[in-house]
Design a protein around this motif. Structure first.
Motif, PDB file in Angstrom:
ATOM      1  N   UNK A   1       0.895  -1.251  -0.187  1.00  0.00           N
ATOM      2  CA  UNK A   1       0.092  -0.008   0.269  1.00  0.00           C
ATOM      3  C   UNK A   1       1.012   1.106   0.013  1.00  0.00           C
ATOM      4  N   UNK A   2       0.109   2.425  -0.468  1.00  0.00           N
ATOM      5  CA  UNK A   2       0.838   3.624  -0.341  1.00  0.00           C
ATOM      6  C   UNK A   2       1.135   4.171   1.080  1.00  0.00           C
ATOM      7  N   UNK A   3       2.470   4.476   1.353  1.00  0.00           N
ATOM      8  CA  UNK A   3       2.557   5.092   2.780  1.00  0.00           C
ATOM      9  C   UNK A   3       2.952   6.418   2.711  1.00  0.00           C
ATOM     10  N   UNK A   4       4.089   6.885   3.507  1.00  0.00           N
ATOM     11  CA  UNK A   4       4.416   8.206   3.482  1.00  0.00           C
ATOM     12  C   UNK A   4       5.037   8.702   2.410  1.00  0.00           C
ATOM     13  N   UNK A   5       4.896   9.909   2.078  1.00  0.00           N
ATOM     14  CA  UNK A   5       5.728  10.867   1.108  1.00  0.00           C
ATOM     15  C   UNK A   5       6.811  11.385   1.418  1.00  0.00           C
ATOM     16  N   UNK A   6       7.914  11.234   0.908  1.00  0.00           N
ATOM     17  CA  UNK A   6       9.269  11.840   1.028  1.00  0.00           C
ATOM     18  C   UNK A   6       9.775  12.820   0.131  1.00  0.00           C
ATOM     19  N   UNK A   7      10.087  13.738   0.735  1.00  0.00           N
ATOM     20  CA  UNK A   7      10.455  14.970  -0.020  1.00  0.00           C
ATOM     21  C   UNK A   7      11.845  15.278   0.121  1.00  0.00           C
TER      22      UNK A   7
END
Length: 376
Positions: A277-283
C-alpha cells in the motif's frame, strides 16, 4: 461598459502593468499587481503563486491575502484528488487560461469539491483562477475569492484579467535571470522530510531544517515538531501521493530560489508499506544541478530551443564547427544563433556568456572553501 468606466479601466490596467513591471522580485510584483487589480476587480482574498514553468508545480514565493493557514492542505487535497472544475493543469493548456467557478458551473458551485470543502466553510461565494502563462509555460497562478453577498466574477472581469496575464508572466519569468550574490554554504547532504497521507509532517532531518531557513517567506503550516512547513512543500508531498494513484498526474518536482539567490530542487515520491500500500511521502531538497536551471535561465532570456541548445554546447567548450556537426547545421547558422544569444543576454563573448549564465550564480563550492597561500 460605459465610456467613462472603460477609460478608467484602461488607465488602471496600464498603471497595474507599469508598477508591476518595475518590481524587482516576484513578491514585489505580486503586491503591486494585487493592489491595482483589486481596484479594477474587487475581491476579498487572494493567493499569488510562482510555479515551476516545466512541471507546473507551485513553488516559492507565494503571497496569500486574507486567508488562514489551516486551509492549504484542504485546498490542494481537492485540487489533486477530487476536483474536476477549473483545474490549474487544465487552465494552463486552455486557449484562455482564466475561469470563474460560478461561470464554469452555470452558477452551481456545489459541483465543485473545492467549494464544499474549502470555500463555503470560509464564507467564499466565488473563485476566479488564472494561470500566468507565456510561451506555453506556466510562470504562476492566481486565485481570487469573493465572499458571500458579492456578485460572481463576470465576463468583463474575466477578460480584463486575461489581458494582463501574459505581461505579468513575462515579468515573473525575468526574475529567473541569474544575479551575482554572495552564496551561503549549503548543508552537507540532501534535506529529507516525511509526510503522512494527509500531508502532516512526520519527521525531518537537520539538513532539511537548514534549507528551510534559507527559503523565501510565505504561507506555511505548523507541525508537531514545531517546524513551519512551506505550503508549496506540503503540496509537493501531496502531488507525489496523487501521482502514486494516477501516474499521469505529472512530476512532483519544483525548483525554487532561496533568499541568497541559489536554485534548489524539491522532489517527492511515495514510499510503499509492507503490504504494498501507499505509505508516507518523502520530500528531498537539495542544490539544483546546472542541468536543472538551464531551462529556467534560457526561458528568462527568451532563448529559443535552438539557442538554448547552442548555449549549452558553448558552456561545454565546443567550437563552432563541432556545435554545427552536433546540431547538423551549417557553421554560418550556428554563428547566427550565437549572435542572437549574445544580444539577448547582453554579452559580447563566449566566456562572458558562460560567466553570466552559470559562473556568477553557480560558484563552485570548492572555490569558496579554498585557502590560497604563497610560498617561497
Amino acid at each position: 461598459m460605459t465610456g467613462s468606466k472603460s477609460s478608467r479601466t484602461s488607465v488602471g490596467r496600464a498603471e497595474l502593468l507599469s508598477r508591476a513591471g518595475k518590481a524587482t522580485d516576484a513578491l514585489g510584483m505580486f503586491a503591486e499587481a494585487s493592489a491595482h487589480l483589486r481596484r479594477l476587480v474587487p475581491y476579498d482574498a487572494a493567493v499569488w503563486r510562482v510555479t515551476d514553468p516545466v512541471t507546473g508545480m507551485m513553488t516559492a514565493p507565494i503571497r496569500a491575502e486574507n486567508l488562514d493557514e489551516g486551509g492549504c492542505a484542504v485546498y490542494w487535497e481537492s485540487e489533486l484528488f477530487t476536483e474536476n472544475v477549473n483545474l490549474f493543469r487544465d487552465l494552463a493548456r486552455a486557449p484562455v487560461p482564466v475561469a470563474g467557478l460560478r461561470q464554469t458551473t452555470g452558477d452551481l458551485p456545489t459541483r465543485s469539491t473545492l467549494y464544499e470543502t474549502f470555500m463555503r466553510p470560509r464564507g467564499f461565494h466565488d473563485e476566479l483562477r488564472a494561470v500566468l502563462r507565456v510561451g506555453g509555460r506556466p510562470q504562476g497562478h492566481i486565485s481570487l475569492f469573493r465572499s458571500e453577498g458579492r456578485a460572481a466574477f463576470d465576463t468583463a472581469e474575466t477578460r480584463l484579467i486575461a489581458s494582463v496575464l501574459t505581461p505579468l508572466a513575462k515579468r515573473l519569468r525575468s526574475f529567473a535571470e541569474p544575479a551575482p550574490q554572495p552564496l551561503q554554504d549549503a548543508p552537507h547532504g540532501p534535506g529529507l522530510l516525511l509526510f503522512d497521507p494527509k500531508g502532516a509532517l512526520l519527521s525531518v532531518n537537520d539538513d532539511a531544517l537548514a534549507y528551510l531557513d534559507t527559503l523565501p517567506e510565505g504561507p506555511a503550516v505548523p507541525s508537531p515538531q514545531g517546524v513551519r512547513v512551506p505550503a508549496w512543500i506540503q503540496a509537493t508531498a501531496m502531488k507525489a501521493r496523487a501521482g502514486a494513484h494516477e501516474p499521469d498526474r505529472g512530476q512532483a518536482r519544483a525548483r525554487v530560489r532561496n533568499r541568497a539567490g541559489r536554485w534548489l530542487v524539491c522532489h517527492a515520491s511515495c514510499l510503499r508499506e509492507a503490504d504494498g500500500g501507499i505509505g508516507a511521502s518523502a520530500v528531498v531538497i537539495e542544490p539544483a544541478k546546472t542541468s536543472e536551471i538551464v531551462p529556467l535561465i534560457a526561458d528568462a532570456y527568451e532563448l529559443t530551443d535552438r539557442e538554448s541548445e547552442v548555449t549549452q554546447y558553448i558552456a561545454r567548450g565546443l567550437p563552432t564547427g563541432e556545435i554545427a556537426a552536433q546540431l547538423r547545421l551549417s557553421p554560418h547558422t550556428v554563428r547566427d544563433h550565437i549572435k542572437a544569444v549574445f544580444e539577448k543576454v547582453g554579452v559580447s563573448s563566449r566566456g562572458e556568456l558562460v560567466g553570466k549564465l552559470f559562473t556568477e550564480y553557480y560558484a563552485p563550492p570548492a572555490e569558496r572553501n579554498m585557502t590560497r597561500v604563497r610560498t617561497d
